[in-house]
Design an enzyme around this catalytic site. Structure first.
Site, mmCIF file in Angstrom:
data_model
loop_
_atom_site.group_PDB
_atom_site.id
_atom_site.type_symbol
_atom_site.label_atom_id
_atom_site.label_comp_id
_atom_site.label_asym_id
_atom_site.label_seq_id
_atom_site.Cartn_x
_atom_site.Cartn_y
_atom_site.Cartn_z
ATOM 1 N N ASP A 1 -1.151 4.986 -5.760
ATOM 2 C CA ASP A 1 -1.655 4.269 -4.597
ATOM 3 C C ASP A 1 -1.945 2.807 -4.910
ATOM 4 O OD1 ASP A 1 -4.411 4.969 -2.280
ATOM 5 O OD2 ASP A 1 -2.935 3.346 -2.389
ATOM 6 N N ASP B 1 0.812 -1.215 0.000
ATOM 7 C CA ASP B 1 0.000 0.000 0.000
ATOM 8 C C ASP B 1 0.848 1.268 0.000
ATOM 9 O OD1 ASP B 1 -2.520 1.442 2.237
ATOM 10 O OD2 ASP B 1 -1.948 1.848 0.153
HETATM 11 N N1 LIG Z 1 -9.698 2.815 0.842
HETATM 12 C C1 LIG Z 1 -8.577 2.706 0.686
HETATM 13 C C2 LIG Z 1 -7.189 2.577 0.499
HETATM 14 C C3 LIG Z 1 -6.409 3.432 -0.295
HETATM 15 N N2 LIG Z 1 -6.847 4.469 -1.011
HETATM 16 N N3 LIG Z 1 -5.135 3.045 -0.231
HETATM 17 N N4 LIG Z 1 -5.070 1.949 0.577
HETATM 18 C C4 LIG Z 1 -6.305 1.655 1.025
HETATM 19 N N5 LIG Z 1 -6.528 0.605 1.832
HETATM 20 C C5 LIG Z 1 -5.451 -0.258 2.272
HETATM 21 C C6 LIG Z 1 -6.116 -1.351 3.072
HETATM 22 C C7 LIG Z 1 -7.596 -1.112 3.007
HETATM 23 C C8 LIG Z 1 -7.837 0.122 2.196
#
Ligand SMILES: N#Cc1c(N)n[nH]c1N1CCCC1
Length: 337
Positions: free
Chosen positions: A218, A34
Site C-alpha cells: 500500500d 495509492d
Molecule cells: N489511511 C489510509 C490510506 C491507506 N491505507 N492507503 N491509502 C490511504 N490514504 C490515501 C489518501 C489518504 C489516506
C-alpha cells in the site's frame, strides 16, 4: 509507449506525489500514488473555496475533452478517517507520456480537513483493483486497468526511495532499477487489494520466526501496520520502546539501536525471496514536545494493525524494495535495489 513518472516524497516520506495531466489543454496536478485504493479523484473547481488551501484544481469547464458522466457520484473514506466525495467526468489523463482518452476523473465537491490541510497534494491516484472503485451506480476502471490492453506487459513498477525521488513505470520493468533477481509471490485479488503473504520474519541477525503475515502492498500508507505479536517481538529488541499514548504509537529513544526487519515471502525459496527493511527506516521520525523542542524520542515506522483487520506494508516497507505490481496471475515481485 510506456509511461514513466517521477515519484516525489513529501516531508518525512509521508506520501509520494507525481504529476498527471488532465484534459485539453492539459491541466497539471500532483497526486498521491495509492496502491491501497481504486479511485482517481482530484481537487476541483466544484469545491467550496474554503476547502482549497494551495492545491491545484481540475476545472472541467476549461477542458474541451471533458464529458460529465451523468448520474455518477462517488464518496470514499480511508483508514485514517479522511474522506472525499463528488461527481465524475470522462477526460484524457496522461502520466509520463502515456495517456488514456476517456479516464473516469472523479472531481471532488467536498474533501475532509486532512486533505485541505495537505496543501501539496491535489488528489489520490488509485492503483488497487477496480472492484474497489467507489463510483456509483457504475464503478469505474483505474487508469492502469484502462491501460492494460495497450501495455507491453500488464504491470506497473513502484520504486519509492527514502528522502529522494523514485519512479512509477507502466508496462515494463527497467533492468537498471534493481539488482539481482525479482522474487515473485502470489496476490490474493479477491480482496481488491495487492494482498500477499509473508511466511516468516527475522529481527536483525536473530532466528527465523515462522509466523505468517497477510498484508497489502500500500503506497498510500506511510508506515508498516502489522500484527501486535510481531510488533511486540520487534520492539522488545529496541531500548526504551513503549506504546506512547500521547503520540498514538510506539516510540523509543532516538539513540537506541534499531535492528533491520527481514520478511521471508511466500513463493519459491530458490530466489532467496526476502525484503529487508533497514532499522533506519523504522526510526521513522523525531517526536517533538508541545513547545517544539525535541523530546529525544522517535516514532516507530512499524506500528500495530490490531483493530484494522488488515495488515499494511506501506511506504516504510516499499522504500526497501523495487516492487512489481503484475496483474498477470496476479502477483507481486520484489527485488533489491
Ligand atoms: N489511511 C489510509 C490510506 C491507506 N491505507 N492507503 N491509502 C490511504 N490514504 C490515501 C489518501 C489518504 C489516506
Amino acid at each position: 509507449d510506456n509511461g514513466s513518472a517521477i515519484l516525489t516524497p513529501q516531508s518525512n516520506d509521508l506520501e509520494y506525489l507525481f504529476p498527471i495531466l488532465i484534459g485539453t489543454p492539459p491541466q497539471e496536478l500532483h497526486i498521491d500514488i495509492d496502491t491501497g485504493s481504486s479511485d482517481l479523484w482530484v481537487f476541483s473547481t466544484e469545491m467550496p473555496k474554503g476547502q482549497i488551501n494551495g492545491q491545484s484544481t481540475y476545472d472541467p469547464n476549461k477542458s474541451t475533452t471533458a464529458e460529465k458522466m451523468s448520474g455518477a457520484t462517488w464518496r470514499i473514506s480511508y483508514g485514517d478517517g479522511s474522506s472525499s466525495s463528488g461527481v465524475v467526468y470522462n477526460d484524457v489523463v496522461e502520466v509520463g507520456n502515456i495517456s488514456f482518452a476517456t479516464q473516469a476523473v472523479e472531481a471532488a465537491k467536498k474533501v475532509s480537513p486532512e486533505f485541505t490541510n495537505d496543501s501539496s497534494n491535489d488528489g489520490v491516484f488509485g492503483l488497487a483493483f477496480s472492484g474497489l472503485n467507489q463510483v456509483r451506480p457504475e464503478p469505474q476502471l483505474t487508469f492502469f486497468d484502462n491501460l492494460v490492453p495497450n501495455l507491453n506487459e500488464s504491470l506497473f513498477t513502484v520504486d519509492l526511495k527514502s528522502g529522494e525521488p523514485g519512479r512509477l513505470n507502466f508496462g515494463y520493468i527497467d533492468p537498471n532499477a534493481y539488482s539481482g533477481s525479482i522474487a515473485y509471490t502470489p496476490v490474493n485479488e479477491s480482496t481488491g487489494f495487492w494482498a500477499f503473504e509473508t511466511l516468516g520474519y527475522t529481527i536483525g541477525d536473530g532466528s527465523l520466526r515462522e509466523q505468517s503475515t497477510a498484508g497489502i502492498a500500500d503506497t498510500g500508507a506511510t508506515l508498516m501496520l502489522l500484527p501486535q505479536e510481531l510488533v511486540d517481538d520487534y520492539y522488545s529488541h529496541v531500548g526504551g520502546a513503549r506504546y506512547d499514548s500521547d503520540n498514538g504509537g510506539v516510540t523509543f529513544r532516538c539513540g537506541a539501536t534499531v535492528p533491520d526487519l527481514t520478511f521471508h515471502l511466500a513463493g519459491d525459496d530458490s530466489t532467496g525471496n526476502t525484503v529487508t527493511v533497514p532499522g533506519d527506516y523504522i526510526r521513522y521520525g523525531k517526536v517533538y514536545n508541545t513547545d517544539g523542542t525535541e523530546s529525544g524520542r522517535c516514532f516507530g515506522g512499524l506500528q500495530s494493525s490490531n483493530g484494522f483487520g488488515i495488515s499494511i506494508f506501506g511506504d516504510v516497507f516499499l522504500k526497501s524494495t523495487f516492487a512489481v505490481f503484475d496483474a498477470k496471475e496476479p502477483r507481486l515481485g520484489f527485488a533489491e535495489k
